[in-house]
Design an enzyme around this catalytic site. Structure first.
Site, mmCIF file in Angstrom:
data_model
loop_
_atom_site.group_PDB
_atom_site.id
_atom_site.type_symbol
_atom_site.label_atom_id
_atom_site.label_comp_id
_atom_site.label_asym_id
_atom_site.label_seq_id
_atom_site.Cartn_x
_atom_site.Cartn_y
_atom_site.Cartn_z
ATOM 1 N N ALA A 50 1.736 7.647 78.648
ATOM 2 C CA ALA A 50 0.913 7.075 77.414
ATOM 3 C C ALA A 50 0.464 5.718 78.000
ATOM 4 O O ALA A 50 1.120 5.235 78.965
ATOM 5 C CB ALA A 50 1.700 7.082 76.384
ATOM 6 N N GLY B 46 4.294 10.710 79.229
ATOM 7 C CA GLY B 46 3.211 11.631 78.452
ATOM 8 C C GLY B 46 2.736 12.336 79.562
ATOM 9 O O GLY B 46 2.152 13.552 79.387
ATOM 10 N N GLU C 183 4.796 15.219 79.931
ATOM 11 C CA GLU C 183 4.589 16.105 78.654
ATOM 12 C C GLU C 183 3.306 17.154 78.509
ATOM 13 O O GLU C 183 3.418 18.161 78.275
ATOM 14 C CB GLU C 183 4.692 15.136 77.557
ATOM 15 C CG GLU C 183 6.152 14.754 77.360
ATOM 16 C CD GLU C 183 6.318 13.562 76.150
ATOM 17 O OE1 GLU C 183 5.539 12.645 76.343
ATOM 18 O OE2 GLU C 183 6.905 13.906 75.252
ATOM 19 N N GLU D 244 10.722 7.118 79.106
ATOM 20 C CA GLU D 244 10.669 6.685 77.788
ATOM 21 C C GLU D 244 11.795 5.836 77.502
ATOM 22 O O GLU D 244 11.447 4.571 76.822
ATOM 23 C CB GLU D 244 10.332 7.597 76.731
ATOM 24 C CG GLU D 244 8.907 8.087 76.864
ATOM 25 C CD GLU D 244 8.794 9.334 77.795
ATOM 26 O OE1 GLU D 244 9.654 9.442 78.530
ATOM 27 O OE2 GLU D 244 7.807 9.885 77.622
#
Ligand code: 3H9
Length: 703
Positions: A64, A103, A106, A126
């Site tokens: 992210a 992310g 993911e 994370e």
């Protein structure tokens, strides 16, 4: 669609969805929007039977966009984008290269198949930012690789290589190609030929964790990540959601992600992440070329010299080490060999390369003339001005013009060392931290006559050696050791006034440091501080309070771990040290002699004084321009002094606490000891105006 960030093309019946958001293809709002639109286009494209999702540049998506954290979320949010990818009726193949993180992984887990190039690294880091995976990672990863493997990766943030990912079943194919687009196309053509459709991880049942193993694993995570909230929350979320449906699990993950996003630890860890990267940015060096450095010389083969040599060899540099005689040179060679052994054990080096480095890239000599042809020399001799000046006079004589001459002094005046040469413009400080082959911090001390090219060379060397270079001006102890002397003194005052060293250490550990100052003292050796105090005795201000107890220990031969006794006693029963039952009596005797009536301190009071001293000195360092930014000071304390990362460093911590509260505390302490507790004028001003250190740093960068 933001065409320039996410492009949609087609090659025959295969759609190509390419993310191009340099430098690391982070999932900014525009990229998320682009991905969502690409999926709509894929569904509507009658020619496309499958899609390859890949990235331009040096890496697949690295996560992210961290710079968006703490701001209101902008739709489409990542979990929804990934749900859209997974829901596609046409197979989506993620073609991975570089670092597939957070992310990014993911997104790859939302795709139906994963192909990776050799050298790809994957992970969910994370927790290192105070978060847990918030876009399905806690749900899809266990379904892909099993509960235990997923829990280990998620709670540690560990990155794995493509081979391990293949073994775990995280990727379908480890392609033998160099281009992700080509690897994705090859795999997808095979898939279509075999008539394979989408494989959705969300459709698999969740694996059930074994309750007896969970308790043990939880205890281990708690021990390893002491003080941090994210790893345990991540584990609990994983365990709780494994009994739920996929949709319920996603909602559970989302709640935990949102909670963690609001924590001070998340803010501190993200601050640390950007502070480390900001440290390398030197606006005044833009466009300045660094000198080419391939061969370095090291003067002094003690622990520090050996550590620097090992780090330099691993970084691919040619190293020439000079010692005073052949026997010392041989000892240094053997020491470096051992350090490289350690690197092999830690997986940083393979055994063949180790042998090659020692045989071909390292040379040890007892003659300074061996340094006549190096590009840069690091002096790591005894910490004494006269000794270092003598070394630099010799270097001035033997090194060719333009060689960068660096001193690894930890306290001394780099200008005075430069004065010993006829070329002060070549001299700079490179303060490594011990063990130099492990510690990432490097203070770069820019002296009065150090030109930009030499500073740029030092930063380039830091980067090449995998170190975080932080710039410092010249002062006694530079950024780190100057702060250390001050907060160490605050600890000594606490002990003089009634606390035991053990209480101080316990309070400092409870704050989050791995060790307290007296444990550190025992490890480093109490003779070092003693010698410094003796040297400074003649010029010491009479108002300065001396830690008489430390002098008594050193004079009694209690020098710390190396003598089996210091503040603590080290024996077979307690190899890590145990309190000395006689310490209290010794301290009380000293207090009586000094006319001090001992008082007691709470843990909070001890932490308060320790931190106030640290922050006040940091503010002075910033105000004097020794550090250019408050965040640089944070990086030094985080990487050189064991400051807990999840508190972001002393300057970040101070802002979170409130500068006005800290300034008021210092003013009240100054009533008893006005000499020690002199409030930094910068701290006083910022506290009064309600500004933060970051504002002061910005102003400095502008001026
Ligand atoms: C996450 O994904 C949450 C999700 O689970 C859920 C969401 C709902 N964002 O390190 P470098 C910048 S959490 C923004 O020097 P390297 C960095 O600041 C995220 N910017 O290069 C620097 O900028 P500058 C999980 C980022 O080659 C430049 O890129 N992901 C981000 O040594 C180069 O970086 C992570 O925690 C980012 N995510 O290392 C991965 N990443 O040039 C974090 C980098 O202006 N990133 N930048 O100073 C890394 O670990 C390393 O940057 C990486 C490259 C290994 C990728």
């Amino acid at each position: 669609m933001p065409e320039h960030l996410v492009a949609y093309h087609r090659e025959g019946e295969i759609a190509l969805i390419e993310i191009d958001n340099p430098p690391v293809n982070a999932l900014s709002a525009a990229v998320r929007q682009g991905l969502a639109e690409a999926m709509v286009r894929l569904a509507a494209d009658p020619e496309a039977r499958a899609a390859v999702l890949f990235c331009a540049g040096r890496t697949f998506v690295a996560g992210a966009d961290v710079s968006e954290f703490g701001k209101p979320p902008v739709a489409p949010i990542l979990p929804d984008v990934i749900t859209g990818i997974e829901a596609s009726l046409k197979p989506v193949i993620a073609a991975l290269h570089g670092t597939v993180l957070g992310g990014g992984l993911e997104v790859a887990l939302g795709a139906h198949y994963r192909v990776a190039l050799p050298g790809t690294r994957l992970g969910l880091p994370e927790v290192t930012l105070g978060l847990l995976p918030g876009a399905g990672g806690t749900q899809r990863l266990p379904r892909a690789i099993g509960f235990e493997a997923a829990a280990e990766l998620i709670t540690s943030g560990r990155q794995i290589d493509a081979e391990e990912a293949e073994r775990l079943g995280l990727i379908d194919v480890l392609a033998d190609e160099t281009d992700p687009r080509a690897a994705g196309l090859t795999f997808t053509r095979g898939l279509l030929a075999d008539g394979c459709g989408p494989h959705r991880l969300s459709e698999r049942a969740s694996p059930a964790p074994q309750p007896d193993r969970v308790a043990g694993f939880r205890a281990e995570v708690e021990r390893k990540t002491r003080g941090q909230v994210a790893p345990l929350r991540a584990l609990d979320t994983l365990v709780e959601s494994m009994g739920m449906s996929f949709a319920e699990g996603m909602a559970h993950e989302r709640r935990a992600f949102r909670d963690l996003m609001q924590t001070p630890q998340r803010a501190a860890l993200v601050h640390a992440f950007f502070a480390e990267r900001r440290a390398a940015r030197q606006e005044d060096l833009a466009g300045v070329s660094a000198c080419q450095v391939d061969r370095i010389g090291i003067v002094g083969g003690g622990t520090m010299g050996q550590g620097i040599a090992a780090a330099a060899l691993i970084a691919g540099l040619q190293v020439t080490l000079v010692e005073r005689d052949d026997a010392s040179a041989d000892r240094a060679m053997a020491g470096i060999g051992k350090m490289l052994d350690g690197a092999v054990k830690r997986g940083k080096l393979n055994a063949d390369t180790r042998l090659q480095l020692l045989a071909q890239r390292l040379q040890a000599a007892a003659d300074y003339d061996a340094l006549s042809n190096v590009d840069l020399v690091i002096e790591a001799a005894f910490e004494d001005l006269a000794v270092k000046q003598e070394v630099f006079r010799t270097l001035d004589r033997v090194c060719r013009p333009g060689t960068v001459l660096a001193t690894n002094t930890s306290y001394l005046d780099v200008n005075l060392i430069a004065d010993a040469t006829g070329r002060p413009q070549d001299v700079i400080g490179l303060h490594f931290f011990s063990p130099a082959n492990v510690m990432r911090l490097l203070e770069i001390i820019v002296a009065d006559r150090t030109p930009p090219e030499v500073t740029a060379t030092a930063f380039a060397l830091a980067k090449r050696m995998g170190k975080i270079g932080v710039r410092s001006g010249v002062c006694d102890g530079f950024i780190g050791n100057r702060m250390l002397s001050t907060y160490r003194a605050a600890a000594d005052h606490l002990v003089l006034d009634g606390a035991t060293p053990y209480q101080v250490d316990a309070a400092v550990r409870a704050f989050g440091f791995a060790m307290g100052p007296y444990q550190v003292g025992d490890l480093a050796g109490l003779d070092i501080g003693y010698a410094t105090r003796q040297r400074k005795a003649a010029t010491r201000d009479p108002r300065e309070r001396v830690p008489v107890f430390a002098d008594r220990l050193a004079e009694a031969g209690r020098l710390g771990r190396k003598t089996g006794r210091g503040y603590y006693i080290y024996d077979d029963a307690a190899p890590q040290g145990r309190p000395d039952p006689e310490m209290e009596a010794v301290l009380n005797g000293i207090r009586r002699d000094l006319g001090i009536t001992p008082r007691s301190f709470t843990e909070a009071e001890i932490q308060d004084r320790y931190m106030a001293a640290m922050v006040n000195e940091g503010a002075k360092i910033l105000d004097e321009g020794i550090a250019a930014r408050a965040s640089d000071i944070d990086v030094v304390l985080l990487h050189g002094y064991g400051f807990p990362r999840w508190k972001g460093g002393p300057m970040h911590w101070a802002e979170a606490e409130g500068l006005d509260r800290i300034a008021a505390r210092i003013q009240s302490l100054a009533e008893d000891d006005p000499y020690f507790w002199q409030l930094s004028p910068l701290l006083a001003r910022l506290a009064a105006e309600g500004d933060g250190f970051a504002d002061a740093s910005k102003q400095k960068e502008l001026t």
